[in-house]
Design a protein around this motif. Sequence first.
Motif, PDB file in Angstrom:
ATOM      1  N   LYS A  34       0.825  -1.208   0.000  1.00  0.00           N
ATOM      2  CA  LYS A  34       0.000   0.000   0.000  1.00  0.00           C
ATOM      3  C   LYS A  34       0.856   1.254   0.000  1.00  0.00           C
ATOM      4  O   LYS A  34       2.009   1.245   0.425  1.00  0.00           O
ATOM      5  CB  LYS A  34      -0.918   0.020   1.233  1.00  0.00           C
ATOM      6  CG  LYS A  34      -2.144  -0.847   1.116  1.00  0.00           C
ATOM      7  CD  LYS A  34      -3.031  -0.647   2.322  1.00  0.00           C
ATOM      8  CE  LYS A  34      -4.326  -1.444   2.186  1.00  0.00           C
ATOM      9  NZ  LYS A  34      -5.215  -1.249   3.353  1.00  0.00           N
ATOM     10  N   GLN A  35       0.252   2.340  -0.436  1.00  0.00           N
ATOM     11  CA  GLN A  35       0.860   3.653  -0.326  1.00  0.00           C
ATOM     12  C   GLN A  35       0.431   4.289   0.999  1.00  0.00           C
ATOM     13  O   GLN A  35      -0.639   3.970   1.527  1.00  0.00           O
ATOM     14  CB  GLN A  35       0.441   4.543  -1.492  1.00  0.00           C
ATOM     15  CG  GLN A  35       0.888   4.030  -2.848  1.00  0.00           C
ATOM     16  CD  GLN A  35       2.402   3.888  -2.925  1.00  0.00           C
ATOM     17  OE1 GLN A  35       3.151   4.773  -2.512  1.00  0.00           O
ATOM     18  NE2 GLN A  35       2.854   2.756  -3.461  1.00  0.00           N
ATOM     19  N   PRO A  36       1.231   5.174   1.567  1.00  0.00           N
ATOM     20  CA  PRO A  36       0.867   5.806   2.846  1.00  0.00           C
ATOM     21  C   PRO A  36      -0.493   6.495   2.805  1.00  0.00           C
ATOM     22  O   PRO A  36      -1.190   6.547   3.825  1.00  0.00           O
ATOM     23  CB  PRO A  36       1.995   6.820   3.063  1.00  0.00           C
ATOM     24  CG  PRO A  36       3.153   6.259   2.310  1.00  0.00           C
ATOM     25  CD  PRO A  36       2.569   5.581   1.105  1.00  0.00           C
ATOM     26  N   THR A  37      -0.886   7.024   1.640  1.00  0.00           N
ATOM     27  CA  THR A  37      -2.178   7.704   1.538  1.00  0.00           C
ATOM     28  C   THR A  37      -3.353   6.747   1.673  1.00  0.00           C
ATOM     29  O   THR A  37      -4.477   7.175   1.961  1.00  0.00           O
ATOM     30  CB  THR A  37      -2.279   8.436   0.187  1.00  0.00           C
ATOM     31  OG1 THR A  37      -2.027   7.499  -0.886  1.00  0.00           O
ATOM     32  CG2 THR A  37      -1.253   9.569   0.108  1.00  0.00           C
ATOM     33  N   GLU A  38      -3.116   5.453   1.467  1.00  0.00           N
ATOM     34  CA  GLU A  38      -4.189   4.460   1.585  1.00  0.00           C
ATOM     35  C   GLU A  38      -4.387   3.985   3.016  1.00  0.00           C
ATOM     36  O   GLU A  38      -5.352   3.276   3.298  1.00  0.00           O
ATOM     37  CB  GLU A  38      -3.894   3.251   0.697  1.00  0.00           C
ATOM     38  CG  GLU A  38      -3.785   3.563  -0.783  1.00  0.00           C
ATOM     39  CD  GLU A  38      -3.498   2.330  -1.611  1.00  0.00           C
ATOM     40  OE1 GLU A  38      -4.318   1.391  -1.566  1.00  0.00           O
ATOM     41  OE2 GLU A  38      -2.437   2.273  -2.271  1.00  0.00           O
ATOM     42  N   THR A  40      -5.514   4.356   6.649  1.00  0.00           N
ATOM     43  CA  THR A  40      -6.448   5.157   7.444  1.00  0.00           C
ATOM     44  C   THR A  40      -6.538   4.570   8.839  1.00  0.00           C
ATOM     45  O   THR A  40      -6.017   3.492   9.123  1.00  0.00           O
ATOM     46  CB  THR A  40      -7.842   5.180   6.800  1.00  0.00           C
ATOM     47  OG1 THR A  40      -8.370   3.841   6.778  1.00  0.00           O
ATOM     48  CG2 THR A  40      -7.761   5.724   5.374  1.00  0.00           C
ATOM     49  N   LYS A  51      -4.989  -0.455  -3.778  1.00  0.00           N
ATOM     50  CA  LYS A  51      -5.629  -0.049  -5.032  1.00  0.00           C
ATOM     51  C   LYS A  51      -4.735  -0.399  -6.216  1.00  0.00           C
ATOM     52  O   LYS A  51      -5.214  -0.791  -7.282  1.00  0.00           O
ATOM     53  CB  LYS A  51      -5.918   1.447  -4.997  1.00  0.00           C
ATOM     54  CG  LYS A  51      -6.920   1.853  -3.926  1.00  0.00           C
ATOM     55  CD  LYS A  51      -7.140   3.358  -3.915  1.00  0.00           C
ATOM     56  CE  LYS A  51      -8.137   3.748  -2.826  1.00  0.00           C
ATOM     57  NZ  LYS A  51      -8.334   5.228  -2.768  1.00  0.00           N
ATOM     58  N   ASN A  57       7.427   0.596  -2.523  1.00  0.00           N
ATOM     59  CA  ASN A  57       7.814   0.498  -1.113  1.00  0.00           C
ATOM     60  C   ASN A  57       9.056  -0.373  -0.931  1.00  0.00           C
ATOM     61  O   ASN A  57       9.918  -0.079  -0.099  1.00  0.00           O
ATOM     62  CB  ASN A  57       6.661  -0.070  -0.282  1.00  0.00           C
ATOM     63  CG  ASN A  57       5.520   0.913  -0.126  1.00  0.00           C
ATOM     64  OD1 ASN A  57       5.711   2.125  -0.215  1.00  0.00           O
ATOM     65  ND2 ASN A  57       4.314   0.401   0.100  1.00  0.00           N
ATOM     66  N   ASN A 241       7.017   4.470   9.783  1.00  0.00           N
ATOM     67  CA  ASN A 241       6.565   4.295   8.404  1.00  0.00           C
ATOM     68  C   ASN A 241       6.295   2.806   8.196  1.00  0.00           C
ATOM     69  O   ASN A 241       7.178   2.040   7.813  1.00  0.00           O
ATOM     70  CB  ASN A 241       7.628   4.791   7.422  1.00  0.00           C
ATOM     71  CG  ASN A 241       7.114   4.867   5.999  1.00  0.00           C
ATOM     72  OD1 ASN A 241       6.254   4.090   5.592  1.00  0.00           O
ATOM     73  ND2 ASN A 241       7.631   5.819   5.241  1.00  0.00           N
ATOM     74  N   ASN A 243       4.532   1.172   5.993  1.00  0.00           N
ATOM     75  CA  ASN A 243       4.579   0.639   4.632  1.00  0.00           C
ATOM     76  C   ASN A 243       5.990   0.213   4.253  1.00  0.00           C
ATOM     77  O   ASN A 243       6.204  -0.902   3.761  1.00  0.00           O
ATOM     78  CB  ASN A 243       4.079   1.695   3.647  1.00  0.00           C
ATOM     79  CG  ASN A 243       2.682   2.173   3.969  1.00  0.00           C
ATOM     80  OD1 ASN A 243       2.504   3.195   4.633  1.00  0.00           O
ATOM     81  ND2 ASN A 243       1.685   1.435   3.527  1.00  0.00           N
TER      82      ASN A 243
END
Length: 277
Positions: A34-38, A40, A51, A57, A241, A243
């Motif tokens: 995943k990306q950090p923006t994903e 939550t 997504k 990563n 971090n 991810n």
Amino acid sequence: MITKKTNWTAMILLILGLSTIVFPLYLTLVIAFKQPTEMTNSISGILSLPKVWSLDNFREAMRVTDFWNSLRNSLVITLAAVGLSIAVHSIMGYALGRNKAGSKFYSFVYLFIVSGMFVPFAILMMPLAKQTAELGLANWFGVILLYVVFYMPMNILLYSGYLVNIPMALEEAAKVDGASTWTTYWKIIFPIMRPMHATVAVLTALAVWNDVMTPLVILAGSDQNTLPLAQLNFQTQFGTNYNLAFASYLLSLIPILIFYIICQKQILNGVVNGAVK
């Protein structure tokens, strides 16, 4: 006709045990891609699939940890510690295991060494850091030497216990043929203990490969980071971090997993042989 009844208690325990392994692995895989923006704060956001399945990563984790250099350091330290442990501890386990029953001295030495398992590393940490620095052992060699000493009690306990399955008649026959104790050990006993060598190798390799404290104390301030030590870069005073950290954990899992697959046949053979005897 014989009907098989389902043991629901065993089935439930098996499912629970399997879930404790599969669920963490699933989280590790999902978060690593995943990306950090994903990410939550909701449970659905953490458990949901990425997504886009990307290796970004993993590339960044390899850059941050200086992966190939850290991997080399971990491999050298782990392989050296495992090789020395098998060579030294098997000899000591053989000498103590064969003589402790009829000698108070060997029995005392055996109990003294095995009691080292109950000494926590936290008590030894600061004295070891000072002594290794004064002796010039704040390097690879010092870390390997400490690992050989740290895992000596457990390995000697394992080797001594396995010797019970090896009959004394083999050694007596070798002596009749004129073989020395040293020849008897290397030509007869050492090959027979191959399943225990594999067990000791896996246990020692797992402990050394995943250890953080010993390299942190001994190699602090040097550029000889092991993989677990380099992975501390993902943790800061402001957060972690996850991810990149989980991607790095997956990368570091591959070598030790391959090593276990290579040794598992010998371990299973040792368990079966011990059960039959």
